[in-house]
Design a protein around this motif. Structure first.
Motif, PDB file in Angstrom:
ATOM      1  N   ASN A  66       3.002  -9.417  13.061  1.00 38.13           N
ATOM      2  CA  ASN A  66       1.541  -9.481  12.966  1.00 38.13           C
ATOM      3  C   ASN A  66       1.016  -8.479  11.941  1.00 38.13           C
ATOM      4  OD1 ASN A  66       1.483 -11.479  14.917  1.00 38.13           O
ATOM      5  ND2 ASN A  66       1.104 -10.050  16.591  1.00 38.13           N
ATOM      6  N   LEU A  67       1.532  -7.256  11.960  1.00 40.32           N
ATOM      7  CA  LEU A  67       1.105  -6.253  10.988  1.00 40.32           C
ATOM      8  C   LEU A  67       1.490  -6.647   9.561  1.00 40.32           C
ATOM      9  CD1 LEU A  67       1.780  -2.881  12.831  1.00 40.32           C
ATOM     10  CD2 LEU A  67      -0.423  -3.837  12.175  1.00 40.32           C
ATOM     11  N   ALA A  68       2.660  -7.238   9.406  1.00 43.02           N
ATOM     12  CA  ALA A  68       3.084  -7.689   8.079  1.00 43.02           C
ATOM     13  C   ALA A  68       2.123  -8.748   7.542  1.00 43.02           C
ATOM     14  CB  ALA A  68       4.508  -8.240   8.130  1.00 43.02           C
ATOM     15  N   ARG A  69       1.697  -9.661   8.403  1.00 44.31           N
ATOM     16  CA  ARG A  69       0.737 -10.689   7.971  1.00 44.31           C
ATOM     17  C   ARG A  69      -0.607 -10.055   7.588  1.00 44.31           C
ATOM     18  NH1 ARG A  69       2.748 -15.785   8.900  1.00 44.31           N
ATOM     19  NH2 ARG A  69       4.386 -15.898  10.454  1.00 44.31           N
ATOM     20  N   LEU A  70      -1.063  -9.103   8.389  1.00 44.41           N
ATOM     21  CA  LEU A  70      -2.326  -8.430   8.070  1.00 44.41           C
ATOM     22  C   LEU A  70      -2.230  -7.660   6.759  1.00 44.41           C
ATOM     23  CD1 LEU A  70      -3.377  -7.145  11.603  1.00 44.41           C
ATOM     24  CD2 LEU A  70      -4.497  -8.925  10.240  1.00 44.41           C
ATOM     25  N   ARG A  71      -1.087  -7.023   6.514  1.00 39.00           N
ATOM     26  CA  ARG A  71      -0.906  -6.307   5.247  1.00 39.00           C
ATOM     27  C   ARG A  71      -0.966  -7.262   4.062  1.00 39.00           C
ATOM     28  NH1 ARG A  71       3.537  -4.045   8.024  1.00 39.00           N
ATOM     29  NH2 ARG A  71       2.961  -2.059   8.953  1.00 39.00           N
ATOM     30  N   LYS A  72      -0.352  -8.426   4.204  1.00 39.93           N
ATOM     31  CA  LYS A  72      -0.373  -9.401   3.102  1.00 39.93           C
ATOM     32  C   LYS A  72      -1.771  -9.951   2.876  1.00 39.93           C
ATOM     33  CE  LYS A  72       4.476 -10.487   3.490  1.00 39.93           C
ATOM     34  NZ  LYS A  72       5.494 -11.405   3.984  1.00 39.93           N
ATOM     35  N   ILE A  73      -2.533 -10.164   3.940  1.00 38.20           N
ATOM     36  CA  ILE A  73      -3.923 -10.598   3.787  1.00 38.20           C
ATOM     37  C   ILE A  73      -4.717  -9.513   3.057  1.00 38.20           C
ATOM     38  CG2 ILE A  73      -6.072 -11.056   5.047  1.00 38.20           C
ATOM     39  CD1 ILE A  73      -4.269 -12.414   7.217  1.00 38.20           C
ATOM     40  N   ALA A  74      -4.543  -8.261   3.490  1.00 37.79           N
ATOM     41  CA  ALA A  74      -5.246  -7.145   2.838  1.00 37.79           C
ATOM     42  C   ALA A  74      -4.843  -7.030   1.377  1.00 37.79           C
ATOM     43  CB  ALA A  74      -4.953  -5.842   3.587  1.00 37.79           C
ATOM     44  N   LEU A  75      -3.564  -7.176   1.084  1.00 31.73           N
ATOM     45  CA  LEU A  75      -3.089  -7.112  -0.298  1.00 31.73           C
ATOM     46  C   LEU A  75      -3.732  -8.209  -1.145  1.00 31.73           C
ATOM     47  CD1 LEU A  75      -1.249  -6.011  -2.520  1.00 31.73           C
ATOM     48  CD2 LEU A  75       0.576  -7.465  -1.604  1.00 31.73           C
ATOM     49  N   ASN A  76      -3.814  -9.420  -0.620  1.00 29.16           N
ATOM     50  CA  ASN A  76      -4.445 -10.516  -1.357  1.00 29.16           C
ATOM     51  C   ASN A  76      -5.916 -10.235  -1.619  1.00 29.16           C
ATOM     52  OD1 ASN A  76      -2.195 -12.136  -1.675  1.00 29.16           O
ATOM     53  ND2 ASN A  76      -2.478 -13.147   0.294  1.00 29.16           N
ATOM     54  N   LEU A  77      -6.631  -9.737  -0.618  1.00 36.40           N
ATOM     55  CA  LEU A  77      -8.051  -9.428  -0.799  1.00 36.40           C
ATOM     56  C   LEU A  77      -8.243  -8.312  -1.825  1.00 36.40           C
ATOM     57  CD1 LEU A  77      -9.249  -9.590   2.912  1.00 36.40           C
ATOM     58  CD2 LEU A  77      -9.865 -11.170   1.076  1.00 36.40           C
ATOM     59  N   LEU A  78      -7.443  -7.266  -1.736  1.00 33.35           N
ATOM     60  CA  LEU A  78      -7.560  -6.155  -2.685  1.00 33.35           C
ATOM     61  C   LEU A  78      -7.187  -6.584  -4.094  1.00 33.35           C
ATOM     62  CD1 LEU A  78      -6.042  -3.345  -0.447  1.00 33.35           C
ATOM     63  CD2 LEU A  78      -8.438  -3.520  -1.174  1.00 33.35           C
ATOM     64  N   SER A  79      -6.203  -7.454  -4.222  1.00 33.24           N
ATOM     65  CA  SER A  79      -5.780  -7.928  -5.545  1.00 33.24           C
ATOM     66  C   SER A  79      -6.830  -8.816  -6.191  1.00 33.24           C
ATOM     67  CB  SER A  79      -4.464  -8.690  -5.440  1.00 33.24           C
ATOM     68  OG  SER A  79      -3.440  -7.836  -4.982  1.00 33.24           O
ATOM     69  N   GLN A  80      -7.606  -9.536  -5.387  1.00 34.41           N
ATOM     70  CA  GLN A  80      -8.636 -10.428  -5.913  1.00 34.41           C
ATOM     71  C   GLN A  80      -9.876  -9.669  -6.374  1.00 34.41           C
ATOM     72  OE1 GLN A  80      -9.440 -13.455  -2.980  1.00 34.41           O
ATOM     73  NE2 GLN A  80      -7.330 -14.164  -2.996  1.00 34.41           N
ATOM     74  N   GLU A  81     -10.079  -8.460  -5.884  1.00 34.33           N
ATOM     75  CA  GLU A  81     -11.255  -7.669  -6.244  1.00 34.33           C
ATOM     76  C   GLU A  81     -11.020  -7.060  -7.617  1.00 34.33           C
ATOM     77  OE1 GLU A  81     -14.191  -5.722  -7.068  1.00 34.33           O
ATOM     78  OE2 GLU A  81     -12.654  -4.234  -6.658  1.00 34.33           O
ATOM     79  N   LYS A  82     -11.787  -7.501  -8.619  1.00 36.63           N
ATOM     80  CA  LYS A  82     -11.525  -7.127 -10.015  1.00 36.63           C
ATOM     81  C   LYS A  82     -12.549  -6.167 -10.613  1.00 36.63           C
ATOM     82  CE  LYS A  82      -8.063 -10.049 -10.406  1.00 36.63           C
ATOM     83  NZ  LYS A  82      -6.708  -9.599 -10.360  1.00 36.63           N
ATOM     84  N   THR A  83     -13.578  -5.760  -9.874  1.00 34.17           N
ATOM     85  CA  THR A  83     -14.610  -4.918 -10.476  1.00 34.17           C
ATOM     86  C   THR A  83     -14.160  -3.474 -10.655  1.00 34.17           C
ATOM     87  OG1 THR A  83     -15.636  -4.392  -8.346  1.00 34.17           O
ATOM     88  CG2 THR A  83     -16.455  -6.340  -9.523  1.00 34.17           C
TER      89      THR A  83
END
Length: 108
Positions: A66-83
């Motif tokens: 579960n934590l691994a999935r949450l980390r990957k979701i967080a990584l995707n969100l942080l990677s998409q933020e480009k400002t």
């Protein structure tokens, strides 16, 4: 497949065996293997450096998955933020300290 790993002090050779389901030649197979390991190594390196995944003491039941999935979701969100032009680890800290930036990461 024979792979050679070199660093400043030593060289090591290992043989790996792969099964595949597509018609291939040596060039195509080498490209597939390199591509797979490039993605694997990059993803796991980022998860370990930015999120300390290897140091996580959680090991019971379904919690590690579960934590691994949450980390990957967080990584995707942080990677998409480009400002903000900073690394994922710093984006993570900034989101923890700044609710406005957190909202931006989450898409608000």
């Amino acid at each position: 497949m024979e792979s050679v790993r070199r660093n400043e002090k030593e060289e090591s050779t290992s043989i790996r065996y792969y099964l595949n389901s597509f018609a291939s030649n040596a060039v195509r197979l080498a490209q597939a293997v390199r591509s797979h390991w490039g993605i694997e190594n990059n993803l796991h390196w980022v998860l370990d450096v930015a999120f300390g995944e290897d140091d996580c003491p959680v090991s019971r039941d379904h919690a590690p998955e579960n934590l691994a999935r949450l980390r990957k979701i967080a990584l995707n969100l942080l990677s998409q933020e480009k400002t903000t032009k900073i690394g994922v680890a710093n984006k993570r800290l900034k989101a923890a300290w700044d609710n406005n930036y957190l909202a931006k990461v989450l898409g608000d």
